[in-house]
Motif scaffolding. Structure first.
Motif, mmCIF file in Angstrom:
data_model
loop_
_atom_site.group_PDB
_atom_site.id
_atom_site.type_symbol
_atom_site.label_atom_id
_atom_site.label_comp_id
_atom_site.label_asym_id
_atom_site.label_seq_id
_atom_site.Cartn_x
_atom_site.Cartn_y
_atom_site.Cartn_z
ATOM 1 N N GLU A 1 1.194 1.425 9.757
ATOM 2 C CA GLU A 1 0.587 1.862 11.176
ATOM 3 C C GLU A 1 -0.622 2.651 11.152
ATOM 4 O O GLU A 1 -1.437 2.886 12.051
ATOM 5 C CB GLU A 1 1.547 2.510 12.170
ATOM 6 N N VAL A 2 -0.789 3.599 10.158
ATOM 7 C CA VAL A 2 -1.864 4.164 9.639
ATOM 8 C C VAL A 2 -3.002 3.437 9.078
ATOM 9 O O VAL A 2 -2.952 2.716 8.266
ATOM 10 C CB VAL A 2 -1.681 5.089 8.493
ATOM 11 N N PRO A 3 -4.279 3.444 9.787
ATOM 12 C CA PRO A 3 -5.295 2.684 9.758
ATOM 13 C C PRO A 3 -5.974 2.507 7.999
ATOM 14 O O PRO A 3 -6.190 1.310 7.450
ATOM 15 C CB PRO A 3 -6.505 3.286 10.502
ATOM 16 N N LEU A 4 -5.915 3.521 7.417
ATOM 17 C CA LEU A 4 -6.289 3.457 6.080
ATOM 18 C C LEU A 4 -5.348 2.651 5.067
ATOM 19 O O LEU A 4 -5.561 1.949 4.140
ATOM 20 C CB LEU A 4 -6.879 4.910 5.527
ATOM 21 N N VAL A 5 -3.915 2.826 5.294
ATOM 22 C CA VAL A 5 -3.089 2.161 4.843
ATOM 23 C C VAL A 5 -3.073 0.990 4.935
ATOM 24 O O VAL A 5 -2.918 -0.164 4.218
ATOM 25 C CB VAL A 5 -1.635 2.767 4.916
ATOM 26 N N ARG A 6 -3.298 0.453 6.216
ATOM 27 C CA ARG A 6 -3.337 -0.836 6.564
ATOM 28 C C ARG A 6 -4.532 -1.545 6.155
ATOM 29 O O ARG A 6 -4.403 -2.919 5.495
ATOM 30 C CB ARG A 6 -3.509 -1.146 8.326
ATOM 31 N N ASP A 7 -5.687 -0.944 5.740
ATOM 32 C CA ASP A 7 -6.850 -1.350 5.285
ATOM 33 C C ASP A 7 -6.514 -1.899 3.806
ATOM 34 O O ASP A 7 -7.085 -3.141 3.220
ATOM 35 C CB ASP A 7 -8.221 -0.585 5.629
ATOM 36 N N PHE A 8 -5.871 -0.845 3.397
ATOM 37 C CA PHE A 8 -5.547 -1.011 1.862
ATOM 38 C C PHE A 8 -4.680 -2.389 1.574
ATOM 39 O O PHE A 8 -5.029 -3.137 0.707
ATOM 40 C CB PHE A 8 -4.859 0.221 1.025
ATOM 41 N N LEU A 9 -3.714 -2.383 2.146
ATOM 42 C CA LEU A 9 -2.937 -3.587 2.130
ATOM 43 C C LEU A 9 -3.490 -4.813 2.600
ATOM 44 O O LEU A 9 -3.231 -5.707 1.726
ATOM 45 C CB LEU A 9 -1.801 -3.305 3.158
ATOM 46 N N GLU A 10 -4.320 -4.848 3.504
ATOM 47 C CA GLU A 10 -5.148 -6.317 3.759
ATOM 48 C C GLU A 10 -6.074 -6.278 2.636
ATOM 49 O O GLU A 10 -6.191 -7.544 2.198
ATOM 50 C CB GLU A 10 -5.947 -5.929 5.146
#
Length: 454
Positions: free
Chosen positions: A442-451
């Motif tokens: 749910e944290v944007p920078l984590v989501r960006d890394f996963l994508e």
């Protein structure tokens, strides 16, 4: 079929048995033991036994043991389905054959010839480390061979140079690309042992080279996720090392096998292997090797949850390394070229992480390299796979401390290092890290890394 699938699934596959056919065989064994007919309920359970975690009732287990020739006491001594793995052993001679040079050459030839490509299925079960170590202690040393074209000391020296190259290629390229080369080198050395004439000393040197080649095969198989195959090679390597009467190659083989043991759920077995290796250090003039062995013992204790024993071993590793600082690289065996203070600190950080101490782990992973002189610092570019694994552990520590910015930045570095390196172990480590980060997607920078890294 993956190596970690259920042993009963493996046995069905190996023998070409359908579930109904297996149950018919099991029913016959059940009756022969005086237990009567297998119940209708049991007849429906092969899939439940293999896929859904259902444990067969004890009479059915005893019938299976009878069917597969496993002593009944093993059923009582081990939980289901661990005891059934005893029916899956491929290379029983590696465990039971005499520890003499000719048998060792035969077994080296077998694993070198049939050990690849790395698609071995099944289980090799070493149920206790003590019998293996007893075999090492009682092994017959290599002797001269009078028949064939005579070769001298230059042949083992050439093999040693080739093995030094393989060790460093594994660092840079990963195990998936090096395993075939290591097998080829093992076949070449084994051929020299079998077909040439040589002196006692050359024979021992050739056995030492064969042990190291088999050890590299075992390491690359393990790093590629083929644990059963790796254990075959480690056993063959120990046999050759014992015949070589070389304490360095024996200790190094024991240390690398210990890595697999503590990483796959047997920290006590790993500790036994390293303890035996440490008992050989009175014959080894290498503080760097002694430091490495203590560091491996620390990792085994950390996996076992013993923080005090792990700390003692870590301190012993640092004490030994202090004695190595003023030595030249040529004064230590080439097989410990990778050991320096930075590596010991990374291993200590890994211990702290295993013991649930992320703050301590982070200090080991990050503070030490910045303060070390170049010769002692961990060289990430020289060891990209190792760097990726340590960085993944650092990211995990940061995540435990709720430093998501640092965790993601470190995770990106880990992914960059793994580019171009073939290592199932490294890839699995990064997959595990991604799974942990998914819990914070749910944290944007984590989501960006996963994508970005999907």
């Amino acid at each position: 079929m993956e190596i970690d699938r259920h042993p009963l699934t493996y046995l069905l596959h190996l023998n070409g048995w359908s579930a109904p056919h297996y149950l018919a065989l099991l029913d016959a064994a059940h009756r022969q033991l005086g237990y009567g007919q297998i119940t209708k309920t049991e007849r429906k359970r092969v899939t439940r036994w293999t896929r859904h975690g259902v444990t067969p009732e004890m009479r059915a287990q005893k019938a299976m043991a009878f069917l597969h020739g496993i002593p009944e006491e093993e059923v009582a001594a081990r939980p289901w389905p661990e005891w059934l793995k005893l029916a899956c052993i491929r290379e029983r001679p590696l465990l039971d054959a005499p520890w003499d040079p000719q048998t060792t050459i035969d077994l080296l030839d077998r694993v070198a010839s049939t050990g690849g490509p790395m698609d071995r299925r099944g289980f090799l079960v070493v149920t206790g480390i003590a019998p293996v170590l007893a075999g090492v202690a009682g092994a017959e040393p290599a002797t001269a061979r009078p028949h064939g074209r005579r070769i001298g000391r230059q042949a083992p020296a050439l093999f040693d140079k080739a093995l030094a190259v393989l060790r460093r290629q594994d660092d840079q390229l990963g195990s998936g690309q090096v395993h075939a080369s290591a097998r080829a080198q093992l076949r070449l050395i084994t051929s020299a042992l079998r077909n040439n004439a040589y002196s006692d000393e050359t024979g021992r040197q050739l056995h030492a080279a064969a042990a190291e080649a088999a050890r590299i095969c075992g390491w690359t198989a393990y790093d590629s996720g083929h644990h059963a195959l790796a254990e075959e090679y480690y056993l063959a390597a120990l046999r050759a090392a014992a015949s070589s009467n070389d304490p360095v190659v024996t200790a190094n083989t024991l240390a690398f096998w210990a890595i697999m043991r503590y990483s796959t759920g047997d920290p006590q077995g790993a500790a036994d292997l390293v303890t035996d290796a440490l008992g050989r250090t009175r014959l080894i003039n290498s503080p760097k090797m002694i430091a490495m062995l203590h560091a491996r013992l620390a990792r085994a204790h950390a996996h076992a949850g013993d923080s005090r024993a792990s700390a003692r071993a870590q301190n012993a590793a640092l004490d030994a390394y202090d004695q190595a600082r003023d030595r030249t690289p040529q004064e230590d065996p080439d097989c410990v070229y990778w050991v320096n203070l930075g590596e010991l600190q990374m291993l200590a950080g890994s211990c702290a992480l295993n013991l649930g101490r992320p703050k301590e782990a982070l200090s080991k992973f990050t503070a030490a390299p910045a303060a070390l002189r170049a010769a002692d610092a961990y060289q990430e570019d020289d060891f990209p796979r190792g760097a990726a694994i340590y960085l993944a552990r650092e990211a995990e520590a940061r995540m435990s401390l709720d430093d998501l910015d640092g965790a993601v930045e470190t995770a990106h570095r880990a992914v960059e290092h793994m580019g171009g390196v073939s290592s199932a172990r490294g890839t699995s480590t990064l997959d595990d890290l991604r799974a942990k980060l998914t819990t914070r997607k749910e944290v944007p920078l984590v989501r960006d890394f996963l994508e970005r890294t999907a």
